[in-house]
Motif scaffolding. Structure first.
Motif, mmCIF file in Angstrom:
data_model
loop_
_atom_site.group_PDB
_atom_site.id
_atom_site.type_symbol
_atom_site.label_atom_id
_atom_site.label_comp_id
_atom_site.label_asym_id
_atom_site.label_seq_id
_atom_site.Cartn_x
_atom_site.Cartn_y
_atom_site.Cartn_z
ATOM 1 N N ILE A 54 61.339 -10.998 2.890
ATOM 2 C CA ILE A 54 62.753 -11.346 2.917
ATOM 3 C C ILE A 54 62.908 -12.752 2.365
ATOM 4 N N TYR A 55 63.882 -12.902 1.460
ATOM 5 C CA TYR A 55 64.224 -14.213 0.911
ATOM 6 C C TYR A 55 65.742 -14.329 1.004
ATOM 7 N N THR A 56 66.205 -15.132 1.936
ATOM 8 C CA THR A 56 67.632 -15.223 2.236
ATOM 9 C C THR A 56 68.086 -16.675 2.302
ATOM 10 N N THR A 57 69.341 -16.898 1.994
ATOM 11 C CA THR A 57 69.906 -18.237 2.172
ATOM 12 C C THR A 57 70.482 -18.399 3.573
ATOM 13 N N SER A 58 70.240 -17.415 4.413
ATOM 14 C CA SER A 58 70.684 -17.446 5.806
ATOM 15 C C SER A 58 69.877 -18.478 6.601
ATOM 16 N N LEU A 59 70.472 -18.936 7.669
ATOM 17 C CA LEU A 59 69.763 -19.841 8.587
ATOM 18 C C LEU A 59 69.160 -19.090 9.774
ATOM 19 N N ARG A 60 69.149 -17.740 9.719
ATOM 20 C CA ARG A 60 68.491 -16.979 10.787
ATOM 21 C C ARG A 60 67.041 -17.450 10.896
ATOM 22 N N SER A 61 66.537 -17.463 12.105
ATOM 23 C CA SER A 61 65.149 -17.884 12.294
ATOM 24 C C SER A 61 64.214 -16.797 11.771
ATOM 25 N N PRO A 62 63.044 -17.197 11.295
ATOM 26 C CA PRO A 62 62.060 -16.191 10.874
ATOM 27 C C PRO A 62 61.745 -15.201 11.999
ATOM 28 N N PHE A 63 61.720 -15.671 13.252
ATOM 29 C CA PHE A 63 61.441 -14.753 14.362
ATOM 30 C C PHE A 63 62.523 -13.691 14.486
ATOM 31 N N ASP A 77 55.658 -9.064 4.841
ATOM 32 C CA ASP A 77 54.571 -9.917 4.362
ATOM 33 C C ASP A 77 55.006 -11.360 4.159
ATOM 34 N N GLY A 78 56.263 -11.644 4.435
ATOM 35 C CA GLY A 78 56.763 -13.008 4.328
ATOM 36 C C GLY A 78 58.236 -13.064 4.662
ATOM 37 N N ILE A 79 58.662 -14.211 5.171
ATOM 38 C CA ILE A 79 60.068 -14.441 5.482
ATOM 39 C C ILE A 79 60.402 -15.853 5.014
ATOM 40 N N TYR A 80 61.380 -15.944 4.121
ATOM 41 C CA TYR A 80 61.794 -17.226 3.575
ATOM 42 C C TYR A 80 63.294 -17.351 3.769
ATOM 43 N N ASN A 81 63.692 -18.324 4.583
ATOM 44 C CA ASN A 81 65.115 -18.539 4.837
ATOM 45 C C ASN A 81 65.575 -19.820 4.135
ATOM 46 N N LYS A 82 66.802 -20.223 4.385
ATOM 47 C CA LYS A 82 67.340 -21.414 3.726
ATOM 48 C C LYS A 82 66.496 -22.650 4.012
ATOM 49 N N ASN A 83 66.004 -22.783 5.249
ATOM 50 C CA ASN A 83 65.181 -23.952 5.582
ATOM 51 C C ASN A 83 63.905 -24.004 4.742
ATOM 52 N N SER A 84 63.193 -22.891 4.647
ATOM 53 C CA SER A 84 61.952 -22.897 3.875
ATOM 54 C C SER A 84 62.244 -23.082 2.382
ATOM 55 N N HIS A 85 63.352 -22.526 1.908
ATOM 56 C CA HIS A 85 63.763 -22.719 0.512
ATOM 57 C C HIS A 85 64.027 -24.207 0.236
ATOM 58 N N GLY A 93 61.777 -28.880 -9.043
ATOM 59 C CA GLY A 93 62.814 -29.487 -9.870
ATOM 60 C C GLY A 93 63.956 -28.544 -10.207
ATOM 61 N N LYS A 94 64.266 -27.642 -9.300
ATOM 62 C CA LYS A 94 65.328 -26.660 -9.517
ATOM 63 C C LYS A 94 66.495 -26.948 -8.575
ATOM 64 N N THR A 95 67.670 -26.459 -8.949
ATOM 65 C CA THR A 95 68.850 -26.612 -8.099
ATOM 66 C C THR A 95 69.485 -25.260 -7.780
ATOM 67 N N CYS A 96 68.748 -24.194 -7.925
ATOM 68 C CA CYS A 96 69.293 -22.852 -7.692
ATOM 69 C C CYS A 96 69.211 -22.460 -6.212
ATOM 70 N N SER A 97 70.011 -21.450 -5.838
ATOM 71 C CA SER A 97 70.036 -20.993 -4.453
ATOM 72 C C SER A 97 68.793 -20.182 -4.098
#
Length: 148
Positions: A54-63, A77-85, A93-97
């Motif tokens: 999962i790769y989301t701009t949400s602030l939901r916790s990985p748990f 196999d992985g969880i990436y939220n806004k914090n990890s992004h 050097g990127k500014t994308c979401s």
């Protein structure tokens, strides 16, 4: 391949509405309902040897994300939220979401045309799914096969 999925309005209804799956434990643990077809799609991807995350701009916790999918029998196999992004994006050097390559992701699945534009500008692969696409799972599988 490592394939990521957005959450809101793709796998979990929000502004966009679609049919969803319900398990008895979703009410007990107060987890969100997944889009109809998600379980089968993730099972088919795993059977083909792909990693799913999962790769989301949400602030939901990985748990919370992990628990939602675990209730449906899906192991991520992985969880990436806004914090990890936000922690990693500056290194690139990127500014994308979203920038899937920074997490080793080969293909990202999303509902946002904005993410599609970012993919074109930043050279990453994305599959855009419409809320009304009833064959969305088959389309994802077909497009993944085309990238091989």
């Amino acid at each position: 391949m490592k394939i990521s999925f957005d959450l809101d309005d793709l796998l979990i209804a929000g502004i966009k509405q679609f049919e969803h799956s319900q398990k008895c434990f979703t009410k007990i643990f107060k987890t969100e309902l997944l889009r109809l077809g998600t379980i089968e799609l993730f099972e088919r991807l795993k059977a083909k040897g792909h990693k799913t995350c999962i790769y989301t701009t949400s602030l939901r916790s990985p748990f919370k994300i992990w628990l939602t999918f675990k209730i449906y029998g899906i192991v991520l196999d992985g969880i990436y939220n806004k914090n990890s992004h936000d922690k990693r994006i500056k290194e690139f050097g990127k500014t994308c979401s979203k920038y899937p390559p920074m997490f080793g992701i080969d293909i990202h699945v999303d509902d946002s045309e904005g993410v599609k534009m970012e993919a074109e500008r930043n050279d990453f692969k994305v599959i855009i799914i419409n809320e009304n696409d009833t064959n969305w799972c088959d389309r994802v599988l077909a497009e993944i096969n085309n990238y091989h």
